[in-house]
Design an enzyme around this catalytic site. Sequence first.
Site, PDB file in Angstrom:
ATOM      1  N   THR A   1     -17.848  65.399  29.146  1.00 52.04           N
ATOM      2  CA  THR A   1     -16.436  65.724  29.497  1.00 52.04           C
ATOM      3  C   THR A   1     -16.564  65.735  30.973  1.00 52.04           C
ATOM      4  O   THR A   1     -17.285  66.089  31.711  1.00 52.04           O
ATOM      5  CB  THR A   1     -15.438  66.657  29.030  1.00 52.04           C
ATOM      6  OG1 THR A   1     -16.175  67.857  29.369  1.00 52.04           O
ATOM      7  CG2 THR A   1     -15.874  66.688  27.281  1.00 52.04           C
TER       8      THR A   1
ATOM      9  N   ILE B   1     -12.502  67.224  25.142  1.00 52.34           N
ATOM     10  CA  ILE B   1     -12.676  67.755  23.662  1.00 52.34           C
ATOM     11  C   ILE B   1     -11.188  67.626  23.032  1.00 52.34           C
ATOM     12  O   ILE B   1     -11.065  67.277  21.964  1.00 52.34           O
ATOM     13  CB  ILE B   1     -13.493  68.909  23.767  1.00 52.34           C
ATOM     14  CG1 ILE B   1     -14.770  68.788  24.312  1.00 52.34           C
ATOM     15  CG2 ILE B   1     -13.353  69.348  22.424  1.00 52.34           C
ATOM     16  CD1 ILE B   1     -15.526  70.014  24.217  1.00 52.34           C
TER      17      ILE B   1
ATOM     18  N   ASP C   1       1.200  76.117  31.493  1.00 51.71           N
ATOM     19  CA  ASP C   1       0.067  76.755  31.772  1.00 51.71           C
ATOM     20  C   ASP C   1      -0.266  77.732  30.964  1.00 51.71           C
ATOM     21  O   ASP C   1       0.564  78.688  30.512  1.00 51.71           O
ATOM     22  CB  ASP C   1       0.279  77.412  33.230  1.00 51.71           C
ATOM     23  CG  ASP C   1      -0.943  78.179  33.683  1.00 51.71           C
ATOM     24  OD1 ASP C   1      -1.910  78.557  33.104  1.00 51.71           O
ATOM     25  OD2 ASP C   1      -1.145  78.431  34.970  1.00 51.71           O
ATOM     26  N   VAL C   2      -1.303  77.667  30.197  1.00 54.84           N
ATOM     27  CA  VAL C   2      -1.467  78.804  28.919  1.00 54.84           C
ATOM     28  C   VAL C   2      -1.716  80.085  29.343  1.00 54.84           C
ATOM     29  O   VAL C   2      -1.688  80.830  28.506  1.00 54.84           O
ATOM     30  CB  VAL C   2      -2.664  78.104  28.032  1.00 54.84           C
ATOM     31  CG1 VAL C   2      -2.250  77.027  27.231  1.00 54.84           C
ATOM     32  CG2 VAL C   2      -3.839  77.934  28.778  1.00 54.84           C
TER      33      VAL C   2
ATOM     34  N   TYR D   1     -17.383  82.923  32.781  1.00 60.40           N
ATOM     35  CA  TYR D   1     -17.476  82.110  31.513  1.00 60.40           C
ATOM     36  C   TYR D   1     -17.969  82.504  30.446  1.00 60.40           C
ATOM     37  O   TYR D   1     -17.428  82.610  29.387  1.00 60.40           O
ATOM     38  CB  TYR D   1     -18.099  80.415  31.962  1.00 60.40           C
ATOM     39  CG  TYR D   1     -17.765  79.390  31.123  1.00 60.40           C
ATOM     40  CD1 TYR D   1     -16.604  78.873  30.998  1.00 60.40           C
ATOM     41  CD2 TYR D   1     -18.838  79.081  30.191  1.00 60.40           C
ATOM     42  CE1 TYR D   1     -16.360  77.676  29.756  1.00 60.40           C
ATOM     43  CE2 TYR D   1     -18.822  78.123  29.214  1.00 60.40           C
ATOM     44  CZ  TYR D   1     -17.601  77.510  29.041  1.00 60.40           C
ATOM     45  OH  TYR D   1     -17.475  76.350  28.056  1.00 60.40           O
TER      46      TYR D   1
ATOM     47  N   LYS E   1     -15.957  83.603  27.003  1.00 60.76           N
ATOM     48  CA  LYS E   1     -16.333  82.910  25.972  1.00 60.76           C
ATOM     49  C   LYS E   1     -16.842  83.935  24.922  1.00 60.76           C
ATOM     50  O   LYS E   1     -16.334  83.632  23.505  1.00 60.76           O
ATOM     51  CB  LYS E   1     -17.177  81.701  25.831  1.00 60.76           C
ATOM     52  CG  LYS E   1     -16.529  80.694  26.825  1.00 60.76           C
ATOM     53  CD  LYS E   1     -15.253  79.764  26.058  1.00 60.76           C
ATOM     54  CE  LYS E   1     -14.814  78.843  26.976  1.00 60.76           C
ATOM     55  NZ  LYS E   1     -13.825  78.033  26.164  1.00 60.76           N
TER      56      LYS E   1
ATOM     57  N   ARG F   1      -1.380  71.416  31.694  1.00 60.82           N
ATOM     58  CA  ARG F   1      -0.605  71.486  32.750  1.00 60.82           C
ATOM     59  C   ARG F   1      -0.178  70.140  33.263  1.00 60.82           C
ATOM     60  O   ARG F   1       0.875  70.179  33.851  1.00 60.82           O
ATOM     61  CB  ARG F   1      -1.224  72.396  33.839  1.00 60.82           C
ATOM     62  CG  ARG F   1      -1.632  73.770  33.689  1.00 60.82           C
ATOM     63  CD  ARG F   1      -2.619  74.339  34.615  1.00 60.82           C
ATOM     64  NE  ARG F   1      -3.915  73.538  34.357  1.00 60.82           N
ATOM     65  CZ  ARG F   1      -5.033  74.200  35.010  1.00 60.82           C
ATOM     66  NH1 ARG F   1      -4.993  74.968  35.979  1.00 60.82           N
ATOM     67  NH2 ARG F   1      -6.046  73.331  34.860  1.00 60.82           N
TER      68      ARG F   1
HETATM   69  P1  NAP Z   1     -11.692  69.125  30.301  1.00 53.77           P
HETATM   70  O1  NAP Z   1     -11.559  67.838  29.934  1.00 53.77           O
HETATM   71  O2  NAP Z   1     -11.776  69.634  31.506  1.00 53.77           O
HETATM   72  O3  NAP Z   1     -10.522  69.858  29.324  1.00 53.77           O
HETATM   73  C1  NAP Z   1      -9.946  71.146  29.724  1.00 53.77           C
HETATM   74  C2  NAP Z   1      -8.556  71.059  29.387  1.00 53.77           C
HETATM   75  O4  NAP Z   1      -7.894  72.386  29.422  1.00 53.77           O
HETATM   76  C3  NAP Z   1      -7.742  70.169  30.310  1.00 53.77           C
HETATM   77  O5  NAP Z   1      -7.097  69.100  29.471  1.00 53.77           O
HETATM   78  C4  NAP Z   1      -6.791  70.973  30.932  1.00 53.77           C
HETATM   79  O6  NAP Z   1      -5.547  70.313  31.099  1.00 53.77           O
HETATM   80  C5  NAP Z   1      -6.721  72.103  30.249  1.00 53.77           C
HETATM   81  N1  NAP Z   1      -6.358  73.436  30.906  1.00 53.77           N
HETATM   82  C6  NAP Z   1      -7.088  73.888  31.697  1.00 53.77           C
HETATM   83  N2  NAP Z   1      -6.670  74.956  32.272  1.00 53.77           N
HETATM   84  C7  NAP Z   1      -5.442  75.196  31.710  1.00 53.77           C
HETATM   85  C8  NAP Z   1      -4.215  75.849  31.675  1.00 53.77           C
HETATM   86  N3  NAP Z   1      -4.190  77.034  32.687  1.00 53.77           N
HETATM   87  N4  NAP Z   1      -3.116  75.550  30.950  1.00 53.77           N
HETATM   88  C9  NAP Z   1      -2.971  74.795  30.329  1.00 53.77           C
HETATM   89  N5  NAP Z   1      -4.109  73.776  30.009  1.00 53.77           N
HETATM   90  C10 NAP Z   1      -5.347  73.850  30.862  1.00 53.77           C
HETATM   91  O7  NAP Z   1     -12.921  69.769  29.636  1.00 53.77           O
HETATM   92  P2  NAP Z   1     -13.532  69.774  28.032  1.00 53.77           P
HETATM   93  O8  NAP Z   1     -14.893  69.950  28.128  1.00 53.77           O
HETATM   94  O9  NAP Z   1     -13.007  68.853  27.057  1.00 53.77           O
HETATM   95  O10 NAP Z   1     -13.224  71.346  27.569  1.00 53.77           O
HETATM   96  C11 NAP Z   1     -12.547  71.709  26.572  1.00 53.77           C
HETATM   97  C12 NAP Z   1     -12.777  73.142  26.134  1.00 53.77           C
HETATM   98  O11 NAP Z   1     -14.289  72.954  25.720  1.00 53.77           O
HETATM   99  C13 NAP Z   1     -12.757  74.092  26.941  1.00 53.77           C
HETATM  100  O12 NAP Z   1     -12.476  75.362  26.436  1.00 53.77           O
HETATM  101  C14 NAP Z   1     -14.440  74.316  27.537  1.00 53.77           C
HETATM  102  O13 NAP Z   1     -14.730  75.766  27.999  1.00 53.77           O
HETATM  103  C15 NAP Z   1     -15.168  74.148  25.990  1.00 53.77           C
HETATM  104  N6  NAP Z   1     -16.422  73.486  26.209  1.00 53.77           N
HETATM  105  C16 NAP Z   1     -16.758  72.343  27.009  1.00 53.77           C
HETATM  106  C17 NAP Z   1     -18.164  72.339  26.926  1.00 53.77           C
HETATM  107  C18 NAP Z   1     -18.497  71.099  27.959  1.00 53.77           C
HETATM  108  O14 NAP Z   1     -19.948  70.943  28.026  1.00 53.77           O
HETATM  109  N7  NAP Z   1     -17.767  70.191  28.163  1.00 53.77           N
HETATM  110  C19 NAP Z   1     -19.181  73.063  26.246  1.00 53.77           C
HETATM  111  C20 NAP Z   1     -18.662  74.024  25.606  1.00 53.77           C
HETATM  112  C21 NAP Z   1     -17.395  74.503  25.430  1.00 53.77           C
HETATM  113  P3  NAP Z   1      -4.753  70.521  32.688  1.00 53.77           P
HETATM  114  O15 NAP Z   1      -5.722  70.516  33.747  1.00 53.77           O
HETATM  115  O16 NAP Z   1      -3.857  69.518  32.616  1.00 53.77           O
HETATM  116  O17 NAP Z   1      -4.179  71.890  32.382  1.00 53.77           O
END
Ligand code: NAP
Length: 253
Positions: free
Chosen positions: A185, A17, A58-59, A150, A154, A37
């Site tokens: 994703t 996303i 790391d956030v 989670y 959230k 990261r």
């Molecule tokens: P994703 O591709 O796994 O993205 C998560 C991102 O967060 C990665 O780029 C990761 O990068 C970064 N991240 C994780 N821990 C971190 C840390 N400690 N410091 C800095 N960066 C960090 O999954 P996504 O689905 O796109 O998720 C993005 C957001 O959407 C999340 O907040 C998730 O909860 C939310 N969301 C997702 C869904 C779904 O179904 N996919 C639904 C509702 C909400 P690094 O690993 O490189 O750090």
Amino acid sequence: MRLQDVHAVITGGGSGIGAAIARALAAEGARLTLIGRRRDALEATAASLPHAHVAPADVADRAAVEAAFDSARGAHGPISILVNNAGIAPSAPFARVTAEAWRGAMAINLDALFHCCQAALPDLLAAPAGRIVTVASTAGVKGYAYTAPYVASKHGAIGLMRALAIEYAATGLTANAVCPGFTDTDIVGQAVANIRAKTGRSETEALAELTRFNPQRRLIDPVEVAEAVLWLCLPASRSVTGQAVMVAGGEVM
Ligand code: NAP
């Protein structure tokens, strides 16, 4: 170009996303700083965008966040938009959630918002149309089984946006959450793999366990989430603040 030369910081901008949000804001002329990261993932997203700076961090680490925001300002000047998108989605029955797993989810999904919002705040308040958009989840407004940290984190993320919206209502800053349902994703890929490993179900059956929550019976496309984030970032959206905008096929009305 509705965000020409506006500086937007996107956490988790290297994948899923966050990368879709980066492309959507860049298409409107924004200059970007991508935080995450993994430097390689950030650079892969940045490579296809015209003005994208990467600041690995790391956030959950306050000092690292402050250094990353200094690096962001050094590259593109004051920050007008903060997109809190980084997050993790661990799953386990509540009785088996360890204290470490609980703290880890809170640190990345909630504490990090505190760190990033404070790091960007002086710039956001000085900007003509400061924006904070947090990618929360439908799990921020309803419960799901087997993912208590989670869901709790959230809910907290949406609460923080509502608090900031009221506290800064007399300024040009807005604070909102976008709440995707299950989105196509890596996070969902991992969830499907988990279900398969634990239940022996096929990929189609495991995926159906997730899409059954969405009345449209499909995964959300990350581009759809990015379009909602973009809309909230626009100067014209100044009256929309403190909201949790569902992008979930009608899962939460
Ligand atoms: P994703 O591709 O796994 O993205 C998560 C991102 O967060 C990665 O780029 C990761 O990068 C970064 N991240 C994780 N821990 C971190 C840390 N400690 N410091 C800095 N960066 C960090 O999954 P996504 O689905 O796109 O998720 C993005 C957001 O959407 C999340 O907040 C998730 O909860 C939310 N969301 C997702 C869904 C779904 O179904 N996919 C639904 C509702 C909400 P690094 O690993 O490189 O750090």
